[in-house]
Every structure is written in structure tokens, then in C-alpha cells.
Design a protein around this motif. Structure first.
Motif, PDB file in Angstrom:
ATOM      1  N   GLN A 123      11.193  -3.754  -2.384  1.00 25.15           N
ATOM      2  CA  GLN A 123      10.541  -3.336  -1.147  1.00 25.15           C
ATOM      3  C   GLN A 123      11.566  -3.219  -0.048  1.00 25.15           C
ATOM      4  O   GLN A 123      12.066  -4.227   0.463  1.00 25.15           O
TER       5      GLN A 123
ATOM      6  N   ARG B 212      14.828 -17.747  -2.109  1.00 25.04           N
ATOM      7  CA  ARG B 212      13.994 -16.976  -1.198  1.00 25.04           C
ATOM      8  C   ARG B 212      14.842 -16.030  -0.360  1.00 25.04           C
ATOM      9  O   ARG B 212      14.383 -14.956   0.017  1.00 25.04           O
TER      10      ARG B 212
ATOM     11  N   LEU C 161      10.328  -8.320  -5.260  1.00 23.95           N
ATOM     12  CA  LEU C 161       9.063  -8.970  -5.553  1.00 23.95           C
ATOM     13  C   LEU C 161       8.854  -9.048  -7.058  1.00 23.95           C
ATOM     14  O   LEU C 161       9.163  -8.109  -7.789  1.00 23.95           O
TER      15      LEU C 161
ATOM     16  N   PHE D  97       1.406 -11.716  -7.037  1.00 17.90           N
ATOM     17  CA  PHE D  97       2.765 -11.540  -6.540  1.00 17.90           C
ATOM     18  C   PHE D  97       3.368 -12.853  -6.049  1.00 17.90           C
ATOM     19  O   PHE D  97       2.668 -13.701  -5.469  1.00 17.90           O
ATOM     20  N   GLY D  98       4.661 -12.985  -6.247  1.00 15.67           N
ATOM     21  CA  GLY D  98       5.414 -14.065  -5.649  1.00 15.67           C
ATOM     22  C   GLY D  98       5.792 -13.735  -4.217  1.00 15.67           C
ATOM     23  O   GLY D  98       5.543 -12.622  -3.746  1.00 15.67           O
ATOM     24  N   PRO D  99       6.427 -14.684  -3.515  1.00 16.14           N
ATOM     25  CA  PRO D  99       6.776 -14.486  -2.109  1.00 16.14           C
ATOM     26  C   PRO D  99       7.965 -13.558  -1.904  1.00 16.14           C
ATOM     27  O   PRO D  99       8.196 -13.098  -0.792  1.00 16.14           O
TER      28      PRO D  99
END
Lengths: 115, 114
Positions: free
Chosen positions: B37, B9, B91, B105-107
Motif C-alpha cells: 500500500q 511494525r 500488509l 488483515f494485519g496492522p
């Protein structure tokens, strides 16, 4: 090439008030249009999408958007905002690519909700 | 069912290090996407897979970026010789086989290059 403009960087509303977030797109063909929401630390979540048909699109969480070809717009609306709606909102226009689509995102509008 | 997961993460890398970011799509999803992003910006497309085939990599910013999906499920985005401008959230998204299907979408993985 397609592009999206979200003219408002920040929008502040009071809880219970109505909301409209603006989105203008540029695309040569019939656009595929989307609105996503991103809460802090969360992934993007699709609110609604337009591919064809009825120009008024209903989404999740009480949101709706209207496609207006003459204005190249796809504005997002909600009649009564809740504090939990505070987040970043992204409009996107998609180009078909193989079996899917590739979205081009705007830079986002940050929604602030006052109690 | 489980959604899209990404690991790690958070990643801090020194400039010049190589990093590898992993994406586990929703089971059975044939399409997989990577986006970058930057802070205060919307996501920007990097690359797209349909099963194991990389159909579009036009968004990869340089030849330091490489993505693979060898068995048509898990995907890895590799960045070689990281630079400070690579700092961003990466992402991953997946979707089914029809172009009208929603991308989930994933985190994201937040990469900071020092």
C-alpha cells in the motif's frame, strides 16, 4: 482485468448526517464486492461483502451497500454517521483464485466527520 | 484468539539493503496474502499462498521481491537491494479454506527506504 473507481477522494459530513460513498467497478463476470475500512494505524477491516443473492447487503457498524448490476455500482451507505466513523474506506472487487479470492482495491475515500 | 500479526511494525532501510518482513497468520488459516500500500493509495496484491504453495505471485513488482511460507504458517516477504520506490506499507492477510471466507488483515509493516 477488474478495476474499481472511487470517485470521491474526500467526503465531509456532519455527525448524525447520512452517508453514501460511491464505488463503480469493472469486471467481466459476476463480481465479488467488498467494502473495507482503515483507521489510522489500524489494519483493514471488512465492513461487508457481496457474493450473490440479495443485492442489499448489511454489514457491521450499521453500514449497508447495494449492488446495482445495471450501474456497475456498489455504494456504501449509513443513515447516521458517528464521529468514530472517520477513516479511509476502500471498495474492492474480487476474482476467485484457488480456494480464496484476490481483491482489487480502489484508491479509497477519506471520510471526515464534523461535530 | 489472536489476529494476524506482522513484524517489524516499522523498518527504515538504506537504499541497497535487504529487508525481511514477517507475517504470522491466524492459526489454522490456509490462505495467506501479501499486499503493498503506497501512500494515498489502496492496497495492491503482491502474492498468495495456499498452505506452503505459492499459487500466485503475479503482483510482485520485480525479481527483488521474494516471499516464502515453508511450513504453511508463518510467511516472510523479502526485498533485496531496496529502492526508494519500495517505501510503502506492506500488509499481510489470512483466511480459511473457502473462497467466501473473510480475509483478516494485519496492522502492516511501514517500510521507509532512504
Amino acid at each position: 482485468a477488474q478495476s474499481v473507481t472511487q470517485p470521491d477522494i474526500h467526503i465531509t459530513v456532519s455527525e448524525g448526517a447520512s452517508l453514501e460513498l460511491r464505488c463503480n467497478y469493472s469486471y467481466g463476470a459476476t463480481p465479488y464486492l467488498f467494502w473495507y475500512v482503515q483507521s489510522p494505524g489500524q489494519g483493514l477491516q471488512l465492513l461487508l461483502k457481496y457474493f450473490s443473492g440479495d443485492t442489499l447487503v448489511q454489514g457491521i457498524k450499521g453500514f449497508e451497500a447495494e449492488f446495482k448490476r445495471s450501474q456497475s455500482s456498489f455504494n456504501l451507505r449509513k443513515p447516521s454517521v458517528h464521529w468514530s466513523d472517520a477513516a479511509e474506506y476502500f471498495c474492492a472487487v474480487g476474482a476467485q483464485a484457488g480456494g480464496s479470492y484476490i481483491p482489487t482495491f480502489g484508491r479509497g475515500t477519506s471520510l471526515i466527520v464534523h461535530p | 484468539g489472536a489476529g494476524v500479526s506482522q513484524s517489524p511494525r516499522y523498518k527504515v532501510a538504506k537504499r541497497g539493503q535487504d529487508v525481511a518482513l514477517r507475517c504470522d497468520p491466524i492459526s489454522g488459516h490456509v490462505s495467506l496474502f501479501w499486499y503493498q500500500q503506497a501512500l494515498g493509495q489502496g492496497p495492491e496484491f503482491l502474492t498468495y499462498f495456499q498452505n506452503e504453495a505459492q499459487l500466485d505471485k503475479s503482483g510482485l513488482p520485480s525479481d527483488r521481491f521474494f516471499a516464502e511460507r515453508p511450513e504453511g504458517s508463518v510467511s516472510t516477504l523479502k526485498i533485496q537491494r531496496t529502492q526508494q520506490e519500495d517505501s510503502a506499507v506492506y500488509l499481510c492477510a489470512s483466511s480459511g479454506g473457502d473462497f467466501r471466507e473473510t480475509q483478516y488483515f494485519g496492522p502492516g509493516t511501514r517500510l521507509l527506504v532512504l
